[in-house]
Design an enzyme around this catalytic site. Sequence first.
Site, PDB file in Angstrom:
ATOM      1  N   GLU A  92      -3.261 -30.255 -12.120  1.00  0.00           N
ATOM      2  CA  GLU A  92      -3.180 -29.746 -11.380  1.00  0.00           C
ATOM      3  C   GLU A  92      -2.115 -30.275 -10.298  1.00  0.00           C
ATOM      4  OE1 GLU A  92      -6.635 -27.716  -9.281  1.00  0.00           O
ATOM      5  OE2 GLU A  92      -6.741 -25.942 -10.951  1.00  0.00           O
ATOM      6  N   HIS A 150     -16.007 -36.625  -6.368  1.00  0.00           N
ATOM      7  CA  HIS A 150     -15.522 -34.762  -6.306  1.00  0.00           C
ATOM      8  C   HIS A 150     -17.567 -34.600  -6.219  1.00  0.00           C
ATOM      9  CE1 HIS A 150     -12.501 -35.811  -7.249  1.00  0.00           C
ATOM     10  NE2 HIS A 150     -12.412 -36.989  -8.472  1.00  0.00           N
ATOM     11  N   ARG A 161     -23.394 -18.727 -11.200  1.00  0.00           N
ATOM     12  CA  ARG A 161     -24.863 -19.293 -11.288  1.00  0.00           C
ATOM     13  C   ARG A 161     -25.144 -19.270  -9.829  1.00  0.00           C
ATOM     14  NH1 ARG A 161     -24.408 -25.119  -9.443  1.00  0.00           N
ATOM     15  NH2 ARG A 161     -22.899 -25.948 -10.708  1.00  0.00           N
ATOM     16  N   LYS A 177     -11.445 -23.742 -17.316  1.00  0.00           N
ATOM     17  CA  LYS A 177     -10.830 -23.405 -15.784  1.00  0.00           C
ATOM     18  C   LYS A 177      -9.578 -22.887 -16.565  1.00  0.00           C
ATOM     19  CE  LYS A 177     -12.884 -26.990 -13.530  1.00  0.00           C
ATOM     20  NZ  LYS A 177     -14.336 -27.509 -14.977  1.00  0.00           N
TER      21      LYS A 177
END
Length: 669
Positions: free
Chosen positions: A200, A235, A291, A116
Amino acid sequence: MFRTLLIANRGEIACRVIRTARRLGIRCVAVFSEADAGALHVAMADEAHPIGPAPAAQSYLRADRILEAARASGAEAIHPGYGFLSENAEFGEACAAAGVSFVGPPPAAIRAMGSKAESKRIMAEANVPIVPGYHGEAQDDALLASEAARIGFPVLIKASAGGGGKGMRPVLAAGDFATELAGARREAKAAFGDDRVLLERYLQKPRHVEVQVFADGHGNTIHLHTRDCSVQRRHQKVLEEAPAPDLSPALRARLHDAAVAAARAVGYVNAGTVEFIVEGEDAFFMEMNTRLQVEHPVTEMVTGLDLVEWQLRVAAGEPLPRREAPPVRGHSAEVRLYAEDPAHGFRPAAGVVRRFSTPPGAEGLRIETGIRSGDAITPNYDPMVAKVVAWGPDRPAALRRLAAALDETEVVGLATNLDFLRRLARHPAMVRAELDTGFLGRHLADLVPAATAAPPRALAAAAAIHLDRQARSRAARPASPWDRADGWRLRGGAERLLRLHDGAEAHDLHLRQERGGALRLLLEDGKEARVGRVAAEGGERHRTITVDGLVLRVGVAAGEGEAFAITLSGAGHAGDTWSFRPLDPYAPPGGDVAAEGRLSAPIPGRVVQLLVGEGDVVERGQVLAVLEAMKTELRITAPADGTVAHVGCAVGDSVEEGTEIVTLDVKGD
């Protein structure tokens, strides 16, 4: 095109790939663990190879065994599905070294987007907007705490490697940062073997919007429109739809352009998904999944494309079949049917699926599954039972068709989220597209209501269904004069007491069989209800029942023993479901009740954390231990204030369902 394809996966995605490959005339090779020897994907393949014991680390994550199966079967290509080795750059390189085509992106692109932090750096250089945060390599706890303070709370901790919500923790206040950081690191290490994190800014009401992209080896990169995946728990996506509703044309165009730029920035080839956080007219790059996505069917439904076919053609060196996105046709929505218990925090469930049935094939409806009646959901893998996908000419029509399909779906043998999904598809806020990632949190009380007593109409229907099931059982036995059930008596109709337990309380119903087969019920509130004959409709799963002159359509699902569930549609009921268990009305009160203080493993799993020792004083709600099972961390909490009397396991232990974790001496009132 390839002649032989090996599918390095299991479950519904393996079955889905096999269907497309077979349509293209490609011979299909499956692999399976010991737990999956009798699985549907094995039965569907032309050839299947064992690759190891049930745990994924010893089977589906063993690249060497999968490549050996490819060599033995003569496979020219390997489709990794999603999960397992699908985003493993080393596996892609091993396939190339073995002379086998990997149906996916280049290893370099997987690496670039697999981190990330690195992907954020690349996106910033490509002028793709990113959320303000910290994406550096330095991982000192004090530095991370300082960076969190700089960003400003609330902040979001995310694992640098992997996805699926693992290692992701929102932190609302500075005092919670150290605890949540430790938890995120532990989850990330367990899931990805890498405990690095990034930080973040935590947006308050964001939407999760993604763009399907596709690229070939000839320099062509296109988008295939948007999907909204905002409805999530822990999530993990629950409901996905295409196209994403209520986006301005300008924002939609920016998302399309940013997704294509992101793919080009890493030299992407094959299918991928670029995910964005959207708030108002602002959109920020979140990550790229290198993917095929679980939710790809909703894109296929609105574009008319087969994305697996595109994957295979691109992997075989062909150019994209199209050079621009086809127009969107209608709307599609998908839900994930899981073996889990929403009433207990969506706790995963394991066991045998005694019966699994879905609506017959119809226009605008698609069921993706790797499960049949009699198959088992094991603790070793994700507890998905199926994906139910519906299409309509517009969004309201798609949601109505989805809700109707869920009403026609039945899973017997273990807990599922089916009732939760039925409510979700019909929820007014869902119909109004009031979407953000906090949707389930706001509406959880509506979607997972507390157990309440069944209303009189449901009790009347349940009593009729119970008597009907008993009559059918008698009819299946050799004839006996004692099996007469017409209620004939010398001095009038027969009366009997029926006790039904609905999960909230036991109900005593006094029944009187009348001439002509009618049934009169004296309910607990002193009211009466008249129930007409029960008529079969559409086989064993549905009945029509007349209650006080009103004709009701009732879905019937058999459970263990005499237990059953009914679903009412119409007359003010929108797929409302109640479960019933007949009780002996003359049995003495009481029964086996587990000791309040003995806390056991709800499902098989592994102990990853013990937070108490013998003699510790604990408070109600305090976390005592953490288990890892079926890709989920389960917290064992104290049901009341008390003292730890015994600890029955150690960190690292594998425990079976029912194993003692902690026993408390509970304080009295």
